[in-house]
Design a protein around this motif. Structure first.
Motif, mmCIF file in Angstrom:
data_model
loop_
_atom_site.group_PDB
_atom_site.id
_atom_site.type_symbol
_atom_site.label_atom_id
_atom_site.label_comp_id
_atom_site.label_asym_id
_atom_site.label_seq_id
_atom_site.Cartn_x
_atom_site.Cartn_y
_atom_site.Cartn_z
ATOM 1 N N PHE A 14 8.023 4.290 -3.116
ATOM 2 C CA PHE A 14 6.808 3.687 -3.651
ATOM 3 C C PHE A 14 6.060 4.690 -4.534
ATOM 4 O O PHE A 14 5.755 5.802 -4.088
ATOM 5 C CB PHE A 14 5.873 3.255 -2.521
ATOM 6 C CG PHE A 14 6.283 2.002 -1.808
ATOM 7 C CD1 PHE A 14 5.579 0.822 -2.004
ATOM 8 C CD2 PHE A 14 7.363 1.995 -0.939
ATOM 9 C CE1 PHE A 14 5.948 -0.344 -1.349
ATOM 10 C CE2 PHE A 14 7.734 0.841 -0.274
ATOM 11 C CZ PHE A 14 7.033 -0.336 -0.483
ATOM 12 N N ILE A 17 1.741 4.934 -3.399
ATOM 13 C CA ILE A 17 1.872 4.323 -2.068
ATOM 14 C C ILE A 17 0.540 4.218 -1.334
ATOM 15 O O ILE A 17 0.404 3.433 -0.395
ATOM 16 C CB ILE A 17 2.893 5.122 -1.218
ATOM 17 C CG1 ILE A 17 3.390 4.290 -0.029
ATOM 18 C CG2 ILE A 17 2.303 6.472 -0.765
ATOM 19 C CD1 ILE A 17 4.579 4.907 0.687
ATOM 20 N N MET A 22 0.039 -1.629 -2.097
ATOM 21 C CA MET A 22 1.289 -0.895 -1.943
ATOM 22 C C MET A 22 1.471 -0.377 -0.524
ATOM 23 O O MET A 22 2.560 -0.479 0.062
ATOM 24 C CB MET A 22 1.325 0.266 -2.937
ATOM 25 C CG MET A 22 1.344 -0.176 -4.384
ATOM 26 S SD MET A 22 2.967 -0.747 -4.914
ATOM 27 C CE MET A 22 3.697 0.840 -5.344
ATOM 28 N N SER A 23 0.416 0.174 0.056
ATOM 29 C CA SER A 23 0.538 0.749 1.403
ATOM 30 C C SER A 23 0.848 -0.320 2.433
ATOM 31 O O SER A 23 1.589 -0.075 3.398
ATOM 32 C CB SER A 23 -0.747 1.490 1.785
ATOM 33 O OG SER A 23 -1.859 0.616 1.841
ATOM 34 N N GLY A 38 7.298 7.728 -0.487
ATOM 35 C CA GLY A 38 6.388 7.381 -1.565
ATOM 36 C C GLY A 38 5.592 8.564 -2.040
ATOM 37 O O GLY A 38 5.654 9.654 -1.466
ATOM 38 N N ASP A 40 1.597 9.631 -4.007
ATOM 39 C CA ASP A 40 0.274 9.187 -4.414
ATOM 40 C C ASP A 40 -0.455 10.354 -5.063
ATOM 41 O O ASP A 40 -0.117 11.527 -4.830
ATOM 42 C CB ASP A 40 -0.525 8.640 -3.232
ATOM 43 C CG ASP A 40 -1.559 7.624 -3.682
ATOM 44 O OD1 ASP A 40 -1.180 6.677 -4.402
ATOM 45 O OD2 ASP A 40 -2.733 7.767 -3.326
ATOM 46 N N VAL A 74 9.445 0.904 -5.969
ATOM 47 C CA VAL A 74 8.427 -0.142 -5.951
ATOM 48 C C VAL A 74 7.204 0.347 -6.727
ATOM 49 O O VAL A 74 6.712 1.460 -6.499
ATOM 50 C CB VAL A 74 8.029 -0.507 -4.506
ATOM 51 C CG1 VAL A 74 7.027 -1.663 -4.512
ATOM 52 C CG2 VAL A 74 9.268 -0.889 -3.691
ATOM 53 N N SER A 76 3.340 -0.929 -8.857
ATOM 54 C CA SER A 76 2.325 -1.936 -9.146
ATOM 55 C C SER A 76 2.080 -1.948 -10.645
ATOM 56 O O SER A 76 2.615 -1.110 -11.387
ATOM 57 C CB SER A 76 1.022 -1.599 -8.416
ATOM 58 O OG SER A 76 0.405 -0.460 -9.005
ATOM 59 N N ARG A 99 5.572 -4.761 -6.900
ATOM 60 C CA ARG A 99 5.114 -4.930 -5.512
ATOM 61 C C ARG A 99 5.032 -6.407 -5.115
ATOM 62 O O ARG A 99 5.249 -6.750 -3.945
ATOM 63 C CB ARG A 99 3.762 -4.256 -5.290
ATOM 64 C CG ARG A 99 2.594 -4.901 -5.994
ATOM 65 C CD ARG A 99 1.269 -4.331 -5.506
ATOM 66 N NE ARG A 99 0.158 -4.977 -6.168
ATOM 67 C CZ ARG A 99 -0.406 -6.115 -5.770
ATOM 68 N NH1 ARG A 99 0.076 -6.736 -4.704
ATOM 69 N NH2 ARG A 99 -1.411 -6.648 -6.424
#
Length: 464
Positions: A14, A17, A22-23, A38, A40, A74, A76, A99
């Motif tokens: 991700f 993430i 997303m989380s 993931g 962030d 993944v 967004s 997502r």
């Protein structure tokens, strides 16, 4: 019922993430047994909650974070094409999944309820998740906010119902095929993606067209945009309306404020039902009626669901009490659209009695400020005084000439007492200088204004 992992999602990576949407997907995949990794931009309580589930969370974005054997990446709509992990995925030939497609895959084989609308999605989705859990239905859910702790925005449940917040902002809600869809309201927002109300209506029509055969659209009978959408759909899908309008199928007979709660009476299938909503405000009461109507459409007995709705006591950032110091209560509000701002301020005004309401408002997105800045300013006139911060850009680049001054000028024109504060670090000092015992302070907006509540409380504590 325990659905297996969707194909090609046993080792997902991700990007971003830590985001609410997303989380939640990452959490459900981890609970289903996936090896989730993931990244962030910064560490957070949400990242820690994911780590507690065995998820690997990298801080910062770098090509090296993406493993060669990742089954998919993944993303967004907020992830830019030059993100180094996304670039690396293309080099490795790893499939990229939006997502919304990942969430749709998680709903496969279950009975989805998808909650859409310009405002109120998170609250209504949360109300359904909490009340169905209270009834022992063990739903799965994916929400755009935390119920009571970081990481509580999603759960893989053992039941057959999946409740999901359906985001219209980037048209990603077209991916879902719900058994029951809720449309709370329809207004022009997300101006970077929609140029007109006609485009908004077309998008919601597409969403309604995704309801499975035999499914139900639950839609407001009060909101003008929702009524227009109902007219446009013209019987193409089974529709149940709810609200205070005389022609609503599930009619709200009475909403009685009771401090920070409401007592609601509805007429459903020819019978009166009265239940409690444990959060203040007419709009939250109507969200609860939408949840009740959707549950009934899914075949859940309303006699049980109505009292179970009282178990919902709020979601983070939706009029969430952050604390009290020096006789001043600090409350956090996610409201960032004028309709939401007005609704939350009216709810607080009804609950506050003679108390003053002070607002710290942070505009969210340059495009939204450009289109709706004047309306935001008029909403702030409902407060006794406001401090307005600079625009929180989120995913957008600045637009020349678009600043928070658009809001401040409109607020002052409406008679509001407004102070411009360009340095966010000065807000605790400014508010502590304004606040008096008995006041209510609202930190309001969809950006990082939420971080200011504890700092304001600390400053107030120093003055005691």
């Amino acid at each position: 019922m325990t659905p297996g992992l969707p194909a090609a999602m046993d080792r997902p990576h991700f990007i971003g993430i830590g985001g609410a949407g997303m989380s939640g997907i990452a959490k459900i995949l981890a609970q289903r047994g996936a090896k989730v990794v993931g990244s962030d931009a910064k560490d957070s309580a949400t990242a820690e909650a994911l780590r507690a589930l065995g998820v690997t969370v990298h801080i910062g974005h770098a090509a090296g974070h993406l493993a060669d054997d990742a089954s998919c990446v993944v993303v967004s709509s907020a992830i830019r094409e030059d993100n180094p992990e996304l670039v690396r995925a293309a080099e490795l030939g790893i499939p990229v999944v939006h997502r919304s497609d990942a969430l749709a895959a998680l709903m496969d084989g279950l009975r989805p309820i998808a909650v859409a609308g310009t405002h109120g999605k998170t609250t209504t989705t949360s109300m359904l998740a909490v009340s169905l859990t209270e009834l022992g239905r063990e739903p799965s859910y994916a929400i755009g906010g935390d119920l009571d702790a970081p990481g509580s925005n999603a759960l893989h449940g053992a039941g057959d119902v999946f409740v999901a917040e359906a985001d219209e902002s980037d048209r990603s809600f077209h991916t879902y095929a719900p058994e029951v869809a809720i449309v709370l309201n329809v207004e022009l927002d997300h101006h970077a993606n929609y140029a007109s109300m006609d485009e908004i209506y077309e998008s919601f029509e597409t969403f309604a067209g995704k309801i499975v055969p035999g499914g139900t659209l639950v839609i407001s009978a009060d909101h003008a945009g929702a009524r227009e959408l109902t007219r446009r759909l013209a019987g193409s899908v089974r529709t149940v309306t709810y609200g205070e309008a005389d022609d609503a199928d599930v009619r709200v007979l009475e909403i009685v404020p009771q401090g920070l709660k409401s007592r609601v009476t509805v007429l459903l299938d020819g019978r009166e039902l009265t239940f409690t909503v444990s959060v203040p405000g007419r709009h939250y009461a109507l969200n609860a009626v939408a949840a009740l109507t959707a549950g009934a459409a899914l075949g859940i007995p309303a006699d049980g669901l109505a009292p179970a709705l009282a178990a919902y006591t709020g979601v983070k950032r939706r009029l969430q009490l952050k604390g009290e110091a020096a006789g001043v209560q600090v409350i956090d509000s996610y409201a960032h659209h004028p309709t939401e701002m007005t609704a939350d301020l009216e709810a607080m005004r009804a609950a506050a009695g003679d108390s003053r309401i002070l607002v710290v408002f942070q505009p969210h997105l340059f495009s939204r400020t450009q289109q709706l800045g004047k309306e935001m300013g008029r909403s702030l006139a409902l407060a006794d005084a406001s401090a307005v911060l600079d625009v929180y850009p989120a995913r957008e680049d600045p637009i020349p000439g678009v600043t928070s001054d658009l809001i401040i000028e409109a607020a002052r024109a409406a008679g509001a007492d407004v102070t411009a504060v360009h340095d966010k670090a000065q807000i605790p000092v400014v508010i502590a200088g304004m606040a008096q015992p008995g006041d209510l302070v609202l930190t309001m907006g969809a950006g990082d204004v939420t971080d200011l509540g504890p700092r304001i409380l600390d400053r107030l504590s120093q003055q005691q």
